[in-house]
Design a protein around this motif. Structure first.
Motif, short mmCIF file in Angstrom:
data_model
loop_
_atom_site.label_atom_id
_atom_site.label_comp_id
_atom_site.label_asym_id
_atom_site.label_seq_id
_atom_site.Cartn_x
_atom_site.Cartn_y
_atom_site.Cartn_z
N PRO A 216 -4.46 8.23 -7.68
CA PRO A 216 -4.04 6.89 -6.97
C PRO A 216 -4.98 5.79 -7.24
N VAL A 217 -4.21 4.49 -6.94
CA VAL A 217 -4.95 3.32 -7.60
C VAL A 217 -5.33 2.52 -6.72
N PRO A 218 -6.82 2.78 -7.66
CA PRO A 218 -8.31 2.14 -6.32
C PRO A 218 -8.07 0.99 -6.05
N LEU A 219 -7.82 0.62 -4.79
CA LEU A 219 -8.10 -1.09 -4.17
C LEU A 219 -8.81 -1.52 -4.88
N THR A 220 -8.72 -3.03 -5.08
CA THR A 220 -9.81 -3.81 -5.54
C THR A 220 -9.88 -5.00 -4.93
N LEU A 221 -10.82 -5.84 -3.64
CA LEU A 221 -11.00 -6.40 -2.74
C LEU A 221 -12.22 -7.38 -3.41
N GLY A 222 -13.09 -6.97 -4.57
CA GLY A 222 -13.52 -7.91 -4.90
C GLY A 222 -13.30 -9.04 -5.36
N PRO A 223 -13.86 -10.45 -6.58
CA PRO A 223 -13.16 -10.91 -7.11
C PRO A 223 -12.97 -10.27 -8.70
N VAL A 224 -12.35 -10.86 -9.01
CA VAL A 224 -11.61 -10.57 -10.67
C VAL A 224 -12.76 -10.65 -11.10
N SER B 59 1.35 -0.86 0.16
CA SER B 59 -0.20 -0.20 -0.28
C SER B 59 1.07 1.47 -0.10
N TRP B 60 1.60 1.18 0.76
CA TRP B 60 3.02 2.29 1.01
C TRP B 60 3.69 2.32 -0.18
N ARG B 61 4.09 1.52 -0.84
CA ARG B 61 4.76 1.17 -2.33
C ARG B 61 3.82 2.31 -3.52
N LEU B 62 2.94 1.69 -3.32
CA LEU B 62 2.14 1.65 -4.57
C LEU B 62 2.13 3.88 -4.08
N ALA B 63 2.04 4.04 -3.26
CA ALA B 63 1.14 5.10 -3.31
C ALA B 63 2.62 6.16 -3.81
N LEU B 64 3.88 5.80 -3.22
CA LEU B 64 5.30 6.18 -3.54
C LEU B 64 5.47 6.19 -5.32
N LEU C 275 1.07 10.25 3.71
CA LEU C 275 0.06 8.93 4.57
C LEU C 275 -1.46 8.96 4.43
N ASP C 276 -1.83 10.17 4.15
CA ASP C 276 -4.30 10.06 3.78
C ASP C 276 -4.01 9.43 2.68
N GLU C 277 -2.77 8.78 1.80
CA GLU C 277 -3.52 7.68 0.94
C GLU C 277 -3.29 6.43 0.99
N VAL C 278 -2.08 6.88 2.28
CA VAL C 278 -1.91 4.80 2.92
C VAL C 278 -3.28 4.44 3.18
N THR C 279 -3.27 5.38 4.25
CA THR C 279 -4.26 4.87 5.01
C THR C 279 -5.46 5.81 5.14
N GLY C 280 -5.99 5.82 4.22
CA GLY C 280 -7.58 5.36 3.25
C GLY C 280 -7.65 4.20 2.61
N VAL C 281 -6.61 4.24 2.13
CA VAL C 281 -6.15 2.02 1.66
C VAL C 281 -6.72 1.55 2.43
N LEU C 282 -5.50 1.49 4.08
CA LEU C 282 -5.77 0.82 4.87
C LEU C 282 -7.40 0.88 5.53
N ASP C 283 -7.78 1.24 6.08
CA ASP C 283 -9.14 1.33 6.20
C ASP C 283 -9.79 0.60 5.59
N GLN C 284 -9.80 0.71 4.09
CA GLN C 284 -10.82 -0.15 3.67
C GLN C 284 -10.23 -1.26 3.90
N VAL C 285 -9.33 -1.58 3.76
CA VAL C 285 -9.06 -2.88 4.28
C VAL C 285 -9.62 -3.63 5.09
N PHE C 286 -9.50 -2.91 5.99
CA PHE C 286 -9.45 -3.41 8.01
C PHE C 286 -10.74 -3.58 7.85
N ASP C 287 -11.92 -2.50 7.47
CA ASP C 287 -12.89 -2.14 7.67
C ASP C 287 -13.02 -3.08 7.02
N ALA C 288 -13.25 -3.70 5.82
CA ALA C 288 -13.58 -5.23 5.18
C ALA C 288 -13.23 -6.46 6.26
#
Lengths: 316, 180
Positions: free
Chosen positions: B128-136, A167-172, A257-270
């Protein structure tokens, strides 16, 4: 036999065409030709430096990004033949290979920007500069963050580490596509497409483990507890990162920081988990960017470097 | 195409010969298609050096860690030498990054014919690239029986550029070249 619609596009198997069955694999002598003499991963690429960037600082910045990829790649490679099933074994090895490729390009870019950063080897050594950087530096000279070097751990830790680092590397890398250094921008543009697959893969497993069995959820929670103290370092800027960013060639880690925490929040929420806060106070940081590493790093390097160091003039 | 100004006829002949020879080289990991049809072969030009004409072949890697680059380069050099072009230099081009969109219609047909599912179109994005959590989800069909009832086994296959699929109709596994 039904009409083959593809024959209209590629034609019948004419002898001599590259799609002639005899040309494939077995009959093709050219396929087995080896022996040209250069191995430079940047062969033919214009490595002229952009204006306003100190060559030594750009080289050190490339070492930071390259060492993150190299050390994480080595850790992921440890999963070969040890993953929970064959598909994950192949997936982790593929991710390690992508990162190794990124590391190779970044270390080669560092060496081209500042040849002085490459360790001295005997004149008879055939080792190219990026390999000299990978295999002949001691731990104090590596610039990777601690999260990359942390011990392998279980599959829950592998997944958690990969969620955090990708997540961090992709943002960088996403921002580095605009780097004033065209070589770094090109390496980043390739990396974005690759790390997107890494992050999605790790994030899906993160959610799967969190919503799986009691045991998988317990393991994941334990992985988060072990690895979270290493997260602040990802967003703590080293002086070199600040200066290379100011010169237009780099990215300040705090900027993502904001971009990465936004992604991590999505992952943790799911995953149905609460994301811990990131402690950005200076004392909470590790100092991998300064070459200060853990015991795990020494053991990792010993395994990675032993063959190259035993045979610095070896050819195979 | 760079024809040498001092030997225009020779230069054109040379570059045509060099292109024809380079166009025959197949990918080491996907030998069912040529480097040209894979979109990896970017350019063939002639540079007029002090020692005569130099064939310069420009290639681009599919993935950063593509382990086949050295083999591609050796195959190109060998093929051009066999075609009577002894002085060859293979150069790398990193930008623009290779995209699966560059695989030619002929290359896609060749992939399908040999049981490999060709990539769909790539979604282009800038920020920024959106995250894809669902099935591909891909509009993919089995390259053998053309059924659309297929399932993704893994996004990572035996080479860096392929994913693994299974056809639910004919039960055959197959590879799909990933969109990148």
């Amino acid at each position: 036999m039904s009409h083959d619609p593809l024959a209209d596009v590629i034609g019948p198997d004419d002898p001599g065409s590259p799609y002639d069955a005899d040309s494939l694999l077995i009959g093709d002598d050219a396929h087995w030709a080896f022996g040209t003499d250069f191995e430079d991963p940047l062969a033919g690429v214009d490595t002229t430096l952009p204006d306003g960037v100190d060559p030594a600082e750009l080289a050190e910045y490339c070492l930071m990004l390259g060492d993150d990829a190299l050390v994480l790649s080595q850790r992921l490679s440890e999963w070969c033949s040890r993953a929970p099933d064959l598909e994950e074994d192949v997936a982790l090895a593929n991710i390690a290979l992508d990162l190794l490729g990124q590391a190779r390009l970044l270390l080669a870019r560092a060496a081209a920007a500042d040849p002085g950063c490459v360790p001295d080897l005997p004149p008879s050594s055939p080792v190219p500069p990026e390999d000299a950087l990978a295999f002949f530096r001691d731990d104090r000279e590596f610039r990777n963050v601690h999260l990359a070097e942390a011990p392998r751990g279980d599959f829950g830790e592998a997944v958690t580490r990969l969620v955090l680092l990708s997540s961090w590397r992709l943002a960088l890398l996403g921002r580095l596509r605009e780097s004033s250094d065209p070589v770094l921008a090109a390496i980043a543009a390739k990396g974005v497409a690759e790390v997107t697959y890494h992050r999605d893969y790790a994030a899906r497993w993160f959610v799967t483990l969190a919503r799986g069995t009691d045991e998988s959820r317990r393991r994941l929670a334990s992985a988060i507890a072990v690895l979270w103290p290493l997260v602040p370092e990802l967003f703590a800027a080293h002086d070199i990162e600040v200066r290379v960013a100011e010169a237009g060639a780099g990215v300040e880690p705090a900027a993502v920081l904001d971009e990465v925490t936004g992604v991590l929040d999505q992952v943790f929420d799911a995953a149905g988990l609460e994301r811990p806060a990131i402690d950005l106070r200076p004392h909470a940081r590790q100092r991998g960017r300064d070459g200060v590493h853990t015991e795990a790093m020494g053991l990792l390097l010993a395994e990675m470097q032993v063959v190259a160091r035993a045979h610095p003039t070896g050819v195979w | 195409m760079t024809a040498t100004p001092t030997h225009p006829t020779t230069g054109t002949d040379l570059v045509e010969r060099a292109r024809a020879a380079a166009a025959q080289v197949v990918d080491p990991e996907l030998p069912v298609l040529t480097l040209a049809d894979l979109g990896v072969l970017r350019d063939v030009t002639i540079e007029d050096g002090p020692d005569g004409d130099l064939v310069v072949v420009t290639v681009t890697p599919t993935y950063s860690g593509c382990p086949a680059m050295a083999t591609m380069r050796d195959d190109l050099v060998h093929r051009l030498r066999t075609a009577g072009l002894p002085r060859v230099q293979v150069r790398l081009s990193l930008a623009p990054a290779w995209s699966s969109d560059w695989i030619t219609p002929r290359g896609r047909a060749a992939l399908r014919k040999h049981g490999i599912s060709p990539p769909g179109p790539v979604e282009r994005r800038d920020g920024p690239v959106p995250l894809t959590l669902g099935p591909v989800r891909r509009a993919t069909q089995c390259p053998r029986c053309t059924s659309a009832d297929v399932e993704l086994v893994s996004e990572f296959g035996p080479t860096a550029c392929t994913a693994l699929y299974r056809c639910r109709a004919c039960l055959d596994p197959f590879e799909h070249v990933k969109e990148i």
